[in-house]
Design a protein around this motif. Sequence first.
Motif, PDB file in Angstrom:
ATOM      1  N   ASN A  26       0.814  -1.216   0.000  1.00  0.00           N
ATOM      2  CA  ASN A  26       0.000   0.000   0.000  1.00  0.00           C
ATOM      3  C   ASN A  26       0.852   1.272   0.000  1.00  0.00           C
ATOM      4  OD1 ASN A  26      -2.625   1.040  -0.258  1.00  0.00           O
ATOM      5  ND2 ASN A  26      -2.612   1.677   1.878  1.00  0.00           N
ATOM      6  N   ASP A  27       1.909   1.258  -0.802  1.00  0.00           N
ATOM      7  CA  ASP A  27       2.772   2.420  -0.983  1.00  0.00           C
ATOM      8  C   ASP A  27       2.127   3.318  -2.038  1.00  0.00           C
ATOM      9  OD1 ASP A  27       4.726   4.264  -1.677  1.00  0.00           O
ATOM     10  OD2 ASP A  27       6.320   2.773  -1.895  1.00  0.00           O
ATOM     11  N   VAL A  28       1.204   4.147  -1.594  1.00  0.00           N
ATOM     12  CA  VAL A  28       0.396   4.957  -2.494  1.00  0.00           C
ATOM     13  C   VAL A  28       1.253   5.936  -3.289  1.00  0.00           C
ATOM     14  CG1 VAL A  28      -1.500   6.634  -2.591  1.00  0.00           C
ATOM     15  CG2 VAL A  28      -1.657   4.664  -1.068  1.00  0.00           C
ATOM     16  N   VAL A  29       2.286   6.471  -2.694  1.00  0.00           N
ATOM     17  CA  VAL A  29       3.159   7.418  -3.401  1.00  0.00           C
ATOM     18  C   VAL A  29       3.772   6.747  -4.631  1.00  0.00           C
ATOM     19  CG1 VAL A  29       5.285   8.773  -3.211  1.00  0.00           C
ATOM     20  CG2 VAL A  29       3.606   8.806  -1.354  1.00  0.00           C
ATOM     21  N   GLY A  82     -11.048  -1.271 -12.884  1.00  0.00           N
ATOM     22  CA  GLY A  82     -10.801  -2.143 -11.746  1.00  0.00           C
ATOM     23  C   GLY A  82     -11.868  -3.215 -11.636  1.00  0.00           C
ATOM     24  N   ALA A  83     -11.751  -4.020 -10.600  1.00  0.00           N
ATOM     25  CA  ALA A  83     -12.710  -5.098 -10.380  1.00  0.00           C
ATOM     26  C   ALA A  83     -14.111  -4.555 -10.096  1.00  0.00           C
ATOM     27  CB  ALA A  83     -12.240  -5.990  -9.236  1.00  0.00           C
ATOM     28  N   THR A  84     -14.186  -3.353  -9.517  1.00  0.00           N
ATOM     29  CA  THR A  84     -15.493  -2.777  -9.174  1.00  0.00           C
ATOM     30  C   THR A  84     -15.627  -1.318  -9.578  1.00  0.00           C
ATOM     31  OG1 THR A  84     -14.707  -2.148  -6.974  1.00  0.00           O
ATOM     32  CG2 THR A  84     -15.750  -4.322  -7.182  1.00  0.00           C
ATOM     33  N   GLU A  85     -14.677  -0.792 -10.331  1.00  0.00           N
ATOM     34  CA  GLU A  85     -14.710   0.627 -10.658  1.00  0.00           C
ATOM     35  C   GLU A  85     -14.075   0.886 -12.025  1.00  0.00           C
ATOM     36  OE1 GLU A  85     -10.936  -0.526  -9.359  1.00  0.00           O
ATOM     37  OE2 GLU A  85     -12.689  -0.619  -8.067  1.00  0.00           O
ATOM     38  N   ASN A  86     -14.532   1.960 -12.673  1.00  0.00           N
ATOM     39  CA  ASN A  86     -13.931   2.455 -13.905  1.00  0.00           C
ATOM     40  C   ASN A  86     -13.369   3.829 -13.598  1.00  0.00           C
ATOM     41  OD1 ASN A  86     -14.840   0.192 -15.297  1.00  0.00           O
ATOM     42  ND2 ASN A  86     -16.756   1.188 -15.879  1.00  0.00           N
ATOM     43  N   LEU A  87     -12.068   3.990 -13.805  1.00  0.00           N
ATOM     44  CA  LEU A  87     -11.406   5.244 -13.447  1.00  0.00           C
ATOM     45  C   LEU A  87     -10.808   5.879 -14.699  1.00  0.00           C
ATOM     46  CD1 LEU A  87      -9.594   3.844 -10.295  1.00  0.00           C
ATOM     47  CD2 LEU A  87     -11.756   5.112 -10.373  1.00  0.00           C
ATOM     48  N   TYR A  88     -11.121   7.141 -14.895  1.00  0.00           N
ATOM     49  CA  TYR A  88     -10.663   7.875 -16.061  1.00  0.00           C
ATOM     50  C   TYR A  88      -9.827   9.061 -15.600  1.00  0.00           C
ATOM     51  CZ  TYR A  88     -14.246   5.109 -18.313  1.00  0.00           C
ATOM     52  OH  TYR A  88     -15.004   4.058 -18.757  1.00  0.00           O
ATOM     53  N   GLY A  89      -8.575   9.062 -15.971  1.00  0.00           N
ATOM     54  CA  GLY A  89      -7.685  10.160 -15.631  1.00  0.00           C
ATOM     55  C   GLY A  89      -6.914   9.900 -14.354  1.00  0.00           C
ATOM     56  N   TYR A  90      -5.769  10.515 -14.277  1.00  0.00           N
ATOM     57  CA  TYR A  90      -4.863  10.338 -13.146  1.00  0.00           C
ATOM     58  C   TYR A  90      -5.524  10.714 -11.825  1.00  0.00           C
ATOM     59  CZ  TYR A  90      -0.766  10.891 -10.183  1.00  0.00           C
ATOM     60  OH  TYR A  90       0.136  10.790  -9.159  1.00  0.00           O
ATOM     61  N   ASP A  91      -6.291  11.798 -11.823  1.00  0.00           N
ATOM     62  CA  ASP A  91      -6.886  12.260 -10.565  1.00  0.00           C
ATOM     63  C   ASP A  91      -7.847  11.230  -9.976  1.00  0.00           C
ATOM     64  OD1 ASP A  91      -5.427  14.603 -10.754  1.00  0.00           O
ATOM     65  OD2 ASP A  91      -7.101  15.779 -11.567  1.00  0.00           O
ATOM     66  N   GLN A  92      -8.667  10.594 -10.810  1.00  0.00           N
ATOM     67  CA  GLN A  92      -9.587   9.572 -10.305  1.00  0.00           C
ATOM     68  C   GLN A  92      -8.821   8.361  -9.768  1.00  0.00           C
ATOM     69  OE1 GLN A  92     -12.691   8.425 -13.037  1.00  0.00           O
ATOM     70  NE2 GLN A  92     -13.615  10.459 -13.030  1.00  0.00           N
ATOM     71  N   ILE A  93      -7.748   7.980 -10.458  1.00  0.00           N
ATOM     72  CA  ILE A  93      -6.953   6.834 -10.014  1.00  0.00           C
ATOM     73  C   ILE A  93      -6.291   7.149  -8.673  1.00  0.00           C
ATOM     74  CG2 ILE A  93      -4.951   5.382 -10.544  1.00  0.00           C
ATOM     75  CD1 ILE A  93      -5.735   5.798 -13.557  1.00  0.00           C
ATOM     76  N   ALA A  94      -5.719   8.332  -8.538  1.00  0.00           N
ATOM     77  CA  ALA A  94      -5.064   8.723  -7.287  1.00  0.00           C
ATOM     78  C   ALA A  94      -6.078   8.784  -6.140  1.00  0.00           C
ATOM     79  CB  ALA A  94      -4.360  10.068  -7.459  1.00  0.00           C
ATOM     80  N   GLU A  95      -7.272   9.286  -6.407  1.00  0.00           N
ATOM     81  CA  GLU A  95      -8.309   9.350  -5.363  1.00  0.00           C
ATOM     82  C   GLU A  95      -8.727   7.940  -4.938  1.00  0.00           C
ATOM     83  OE1 GLU A  95     -10.563  10.925  -2.491  1.00  0.00           O
ATOM     84  OE2 GLU A  95      -9.148  12.020  -3.752  1.00  0.00           O
ATOM     85  N   PHE A  96      -8.861   7.045  -5.885  1.00  0.00           N
ATOM     86  CA  PHE A  96      -9.180   5.648  -5.570  1.00  0.00           C
ATOM     87  C   PHE A  96      -8.127   5.062  -4.643  1.00  0.00           C
ATOM     88  CE2 PHE A  96      -8.162   1.217  -6.619  1.00  0.00           C
ATOM     89  CZ  PHE A  96      -9.332   0.600  -6.211  1.00  0.00           C
ATOM     90  N   ARG A  97      -6.874   5.300  -4.915  1.00  0.00           N
ATOM     91  CA  ARG A  97      -5.786   4.757  -4.093  1.00  0.00           C
ATOM     92  C   ARG A  97      -5.889   5.248  -2.647  1.00  0.00           C
ATOM     93  NH1 ARG A  97      -4.127   0.666  -6.857  1.00  0.00           N
ATOM     94  NH2 ARG A  97      -3.198   1.151  -8.839  1.00  0.00           N
ATOM     95  N   LYS A  98      -6.271   6.503  -2.470  1.00  0.00           N
ATOM     96  CA  LYS A  98      -6.408   7.055  -1.119  1.00  0.00           C
ATOM     97  C   LYS A  98      -7.532   6.383  -0.343  1.00  0.00           C
ATOM     98  CE  LYS A  98      -5.106  11.647  -2.561  1.00  0.00           C
ATOM     99  NZ  LYS A  98      -5.642  12.984  -2.799  1.00  0.00           N
ATOM    100  N   GLN A  99      -8.601   5.981  -1.038  1.00  0.00           N
ATOM    101  CA  GLN A  99      -9.787   5.407  -0.401  1.00  0.00           C
ATOM    102  C   GLN A  99      -9.698   3.895  -0.206  1.00  0.00           C
ATOM    103  OE1 GLN A  99     -12.095   7.581   0.583  1.00  0.00           O
ATOM    104  NE2 GLN A  99     -11.013   9.253  -0.409  1.00  0.00           N
ATOM    105  N   ARG A 100      -8.797   3.244  -0.919  1.00  0.00           N
ATOM    106  CA  ARG A 100      -8.728   1.783  -0.930  1.00  0.00           C
ATOM    107  C   ARG A 100      -8.297   1.249   0.429  1.00  0.00           C
ATOM    108  NH1 ARG A 100      -4.403  -1.989  -3.823  1.00  0.00           N
ATOM    109  NH2 ARG A 100      -3.038  -0.608  -2.697  1.00  0.00           N
ATOM    110  N   PRO A 101      -8.905   0.147   0.874  1.00  0.00           N
ATOM    111  CA  PRO A 101      -8.475  -0.455   2.149  1.00  0.00           C
ATOM    112  C   PRO A 101      -6.997  -0.854   2.083  1.00  0.00           C
ATOM    113  CG  PRO A 101     -10.519  -1.460   1.373  1.00  0.00           C
ATOM    114  CD  PRO A 101     -10.020  -0.573   0.276  1.00  0.00           C
ATOM    115  N   LYS A 117      -5.603  -3.230   4.044  1.00  0.00           N
ATOM    116  CA  LYS A 117      -5.419  -4.590   4.588  1.00  0.00           C
ATOM    117  C   LYS A 117      -5.752  -5.623   3.515  1.00  0.00           C
ATOM    118  CE  LYS A 117      -4.893  -3.238   8.922  1.00  0.00           C
ATOM    119  NZ  LYS A 117      -3.623  -2.855   9.337  1.00  0.00           N
ATOM    120  N   GLY A 118      -5.167  -6.803   3.648  1.00  0.00           N
ATOM    121  CA  GLY A 118      -5.483  -7.905   2.753  1.00  0.00           C
ATOM    122  C   GLY A 118      -5.033  -7.704   1.321  1.00  0.00           C
ATOM    123  N   LEU A 119      -3.913  -7.036   1.128  1.00  0.00           N
ATOM    124  CA  LEU A 119      -3.455  -6.728  -0.223  1.00  0.00           C
ATOM    125  C   LEU A 119      -2.483  -7.760  -0.791  1.00  0.00           C
ATOM    126  CD1 LEU A 119      -2.922  -2.892   0.243  1.00  0.00           C
ATOM    127  CD2 LEU A 119      -4.904  -4.072  -0.745  1.00  0.00           C
TER     128      LEU A 119
END
Length: 127
Positions: free
Chosen positions: A26-29, A45-64, A66-68
């Motif tokens: 989970n090294d988001v940087v 993704g398995a449950t999401e469609n992300l368009y553009g760097y900003d959406q991908i970066a926001e997803f990473r911040k919200q992702r759990p 644990k269990g990676l």
Amino acid sequence: MRLDDTSVLEEVKAAFAEYEQALISNDVVTLDKLFWNDPRVVRYGATENLYGYDQIAEFRKQRPSKGLYRELHNTVITAHGPDMATAWTEFTRPGSARIGRQSQVWARRPEGWRIVAAHVSLMDPAT
């Protein structure tokens, strides 16, 4: 077009390994660094469609976080000339019978190798 130039393959394999380590820790940087910082990058993704760097970066911040941990299987990396490569892999996670699939398109950018498109999906094992 020259396929699988040894030096290109080694560079992309190293970037792929860096991404995988960042993903399971989970090294988001580092994860953000390895995606092309552009509105045209796409990650399905398995449950999401992300368009553009900003959406991908926001997803990473919200992702759990644990269990990676996961184990990779059947990884295939192909260099398509000096500046583009594809990476395909399957993965499994402890405690789950589902099979994950991941594909990435990597491009050499001025700042280094970056993922310019990615797709992750899950499937049930064959019965």
